[in-house]
Design a protein around this motif. Structure first.
Motif, PDB file in Angstrom:
ATOM      1  N   UNK A   1     -16.301  -6.583  -6.191  1.00 47.34           N
ATOM      2  CA  UNK A   1     -15.731  -4.378  -6.416  1.00 47.34           C
ATOM      3  C   UNK A   1     -14.296  -4.572  -5.790  1.00 47.34           C
ATOM      4  N   UNK A   2     -13.760  -5.156  -5.166  1.00 43.57           N
ATOM      5  CA  UNK A   2     -12.376  -6.073  -5.384  1.00 43.57           C
ATOM      6  C   UNK A   2     -11.427  -6.494  -6.333  1.00 43.57           C
TER       7      UNK A   2
ATOM      8  N   UNK B   1      -9.087   2.039   1.477  1.00 39.08           N
ATOM      9  CA  UNK B   1      -7.279   1.489   0.142  1.00 39.08           C
ATOM     10  C   UNK B   1      -7.546   0.428  -0.221  1.00 39.08           C
ATOM     11  N   UNK B   2      -6.220   0.436  -0.080  1.00 37.99           N
ATOM     12  CA  UNK B   2      -5.978  -1.080  -1.119  1.00 37.99           C
ATOM     13  C   UNK B   2      -6.063  -2.056  -0.235  1.00 37.99           C
ATOM     14  N   UNK B   3      -5.864  -2.411   1.018  1.00 37.59           N
ATOM     15  CA  UNK B   3      -5.898  -3.257   2.125  1.00 37.59           C
ATOM     16  C   UNK B   3      -7.095  -3.881   2.212  1.00 37.59           C
ATOM     17  N   UNK B   4      -7.387  -5.033   3.511  1.00 34.74           N
ATOM     18  CA  UNK B   4      -8.339  -5.878   3.495  1.00 34.74           C
ATOM     19  C   UNK B   4      -8.092  -5.814   4.783  1.00 34.74           C
TER      20      UNK B   4
ATOM     21  N   UNK C   1      -4.341  -8.446  -0.112  1.00 36.78           N
ATOM     22  CA  UNK C   1      -5.553  -7.310  -0.201  1.00 36.78           C
ATOM     23  C   UNK C   1      -6.059  -6.756  -1.282  1.00 36.78           C
ATOM     24  N   UNK C   2      -6.622  -5.905  -2.198  1.00 36.30           N
ATOM     25  CA  UNK C   2      -6.974  -5.585  -3.694  1.00 36.30           C
ATOM     26  C   UNK C   2      -6.584  -5.328  -4.493  1.00 36.30           C
ATOM     27  N   UNK C   3      -6.508  -5.823  -5.343  1.00 32.17           N
ATOM     28  CA  UNK C   3      -5.501  -5.835  -6.584  1.00 32.17           C
ATOM     29  C   UNK C   3      -6.124  -4.183  -7.436  1.00 32.17           C
ATOM     30  N   UNK C   4      -5.400  -2.696  -7.404  1.00 31.61           N
ATOM     31  CA  UNK C   4      -5.366  -2.228  -8.373  1.00 31.61           C
ATOM     32  C   UNK C   4      -3.880  -1.979  -9.194  1.00 31.61           C
ATOM     33  N   UNK C   5      -4.037  -1.722 -10.017  1.00 31.72           N
ATOM     34  CA  UNK C   5      -3.367  -1.282 -11.852  1.00 31.72           C
ATOM     35  C   UNK C   5      -2.078  -2.320 -11.321  1.00 31.72           C
TER      36      UNK C   5
ATOM     37  N   UNK D   1      -2.784  -5.624   1.050  1.00 29.41           N
ATOM     38  CA  UNK D   1      -1.922  -6.642   2.160  1.00 29.41           C
ATOM     39  C   UNK D   1      -3.977  -7.132   2.249  1.00 29.41           C
ATOM     40  N   UNK D   2      -3.245  -7.999   3.230  1.00 34.10           N
ATOM     41  CA  UNK D   2      -4.254  -8.560   3.691  1.00 34.10           C
ATOM     42  C   UNK D   2      -4.009  -8.328   5.528  1.00 34.10           C
ATOM     43  N   UNK D   3      -5.044  -7.432   6.434  1.00 35.43           N
ATOM     44  CA  UNK D   3      -4.601  -7.758   7.233  1.00 35.43           C
ATOM     45  C   UNK D   3      -5.751  -8.762   8.549  1.00 35.43           C
TER      46      UNK D   3
END
Length: 378
Positions: free
Chosen positions: A142-143, A274-277, A324-328, A333-335
């Motif tokens: 999914x990511x 959202x866009x972060x892991x 983090x998550x690649x979108x467009x 970011x990864x926390x």
């Protein structure tokens, strides 16, 4: 002529609830319905205008796009009479016991709802049904996106009659019940409700000699296998639309679409916002006190070096950019949440060293309580 704001049309505030929007639309639909205002073109236009506004504001996704970008945001998503039939499929809850309300719109806008005859009257064969397929994919897929092969059954055009429903050389004749309109009407109070003709199923004609292969329906059940592309960053509960892969329409009508609904499996270590892991990594007391360089495995499968600053407290977050998550074309970011682990059992030497540390640094035997709000921010 400029279009009016959808909220102004319904007479509600921008922050109105879905219930308020539904009530406002119901009131206007009843007030301006053409059967209550025969020959009144202004009332009919207001009725259509209110219906268009409700189609957008009654749908969470369309409403969000409209709020953010205005009319440009919902272009191609509906908002015109040609799309109303899809909207009214779920409107039974608005009009309760008023009967088959979808028939009203078929008579006004040319139909196209379930079994709607108006769409076919002078408008060609009706479109086939949309189909739904549910899949569950791993969190990582999914990511980062993936391709999934699915198999499902759909109505395809009959190979013998090519979707016409008629045997070779056979013709069609006008339905004697509805005289070709595809509709029969019944009155219910103020409303005159149009319904599909029971004799021809809303087609407006009947086949004199049906195809023996498909029984006159023009379609056959077919098992289909296709590859579905899941985009990176897809969220749980979202859907992927695949055009023209739904049921073929009767009498040679165009096929509907296939909607693949996605469920995402939870990951053992990572979570998404959202866009972060986010993930939690344990460190020792000495690593927290002295600082350290640790190696952390990312969701992508690579190992990165992370510097732990000296004196870091339990539960603090370290941010790793662009993991983090690649979108467009961009990535979140990864926390990493650092969890300081206290030894459950010390060796003899370890205990001696801890006691020496306690003497050297001193111990606070009367600690002051910490604000709970400070803890919640960690």
């Amino acid at each position: 002529m400029a279009k009016r704001d959808y909220y102004d049309i319904l007479g509600v505030q921008k922050g109105a609830s879905k219930d308020d929007i539904k009530k406002a639309y119901r009131k206007l639909a009843i007030q301006y319905h053409p059967d209550k205002n025969p020959g009144n073109k202004e009332a009919e236009e207001k009725f259509k205008e209110a219906t268009e506004a409700y189609e957008i504001l009654g749908d969470d996704q369309k409403r969000q796009a409209y709020d953010q970008f205005g009319f440009a945001g919902v272009e191609g998503m509906g908002g015109g009479p040609q799309d109303f039939s899809q909207t009214f499929r779920g409107f039974e809850d608005i009009f309760g016991d008023m009967g088959s309300f979808g028939g009203i719109f078929e008579s006004l806008f040319g139909g196209g709802g379930p079994g709607g005859a108006g769409a076919r009257r002078g408008g060609g064969p009706r479109q086939g049904a949309n189909l739904r397929y549910d899949i569950e994919i791993p969190f990582k897929d999914a990511v980062f996106g993936t391709k999934v092969e699915i198999q499902y059954t759909r109505n395809d055009s009959c190979s013998v009659c090519k979707g016409s429903g008629a045997a070779n050389g056979a013709g069609r004749k006008v339905c004697p019940t509805c005289q070709g309109s595809g509709q029969v009407r019944r009155s219910s109070g103020f409303f005159s409700v149009a319904q599909p003709c029971p004799s021809c199923g809303g087609e407006g004609y009947i086949i004199e000699k049906p195809c023996t292969e498909c029984g006159g329906s023009g379609t056959q059940k077919k098992r289909q296998k296709i590859m579905v592309t899941i985009p990176s960053g897809v969220e749980n509960g979202k859907r992927v639309a695949i055009p023209r892969q739904g049921d073929a329409g009767p009498a040679g009508g165009p096929p509907g679409d296939l909607y693949v609904f996605i469920r995402v499996k939870a990951h053992e270590y990572f979570e998404r916002q959202d866009e972060d892991l986010y993930c939690a990594v344990p460190i020792s007391i000495t690593q927290a006190a002295l600082g350290a360089e640790i190696q952390v495995a990312t969701l992508e499968g690579k190992t990165i070096k992370v510097k732990v600053p000296p004196g870091i407290q339990n539960g603090k977050l370290l941010r790793i950019r662009d993991e983090g998550v690649p979108i467009q074309g961009r990535r979140g970011n990864l926390y990493i949440k650092l969890m300081v682990q206290i030894p459950v059992k010390l060796s003899k030497r370890g205990r001696e060293l801890m006691e020496e540390l306690a003497k050297a640094e001193g111990e606070n035997s009367t600690p002051k309580p910490i604000s709970l709000s400070e803890l919640s921010e960690q």
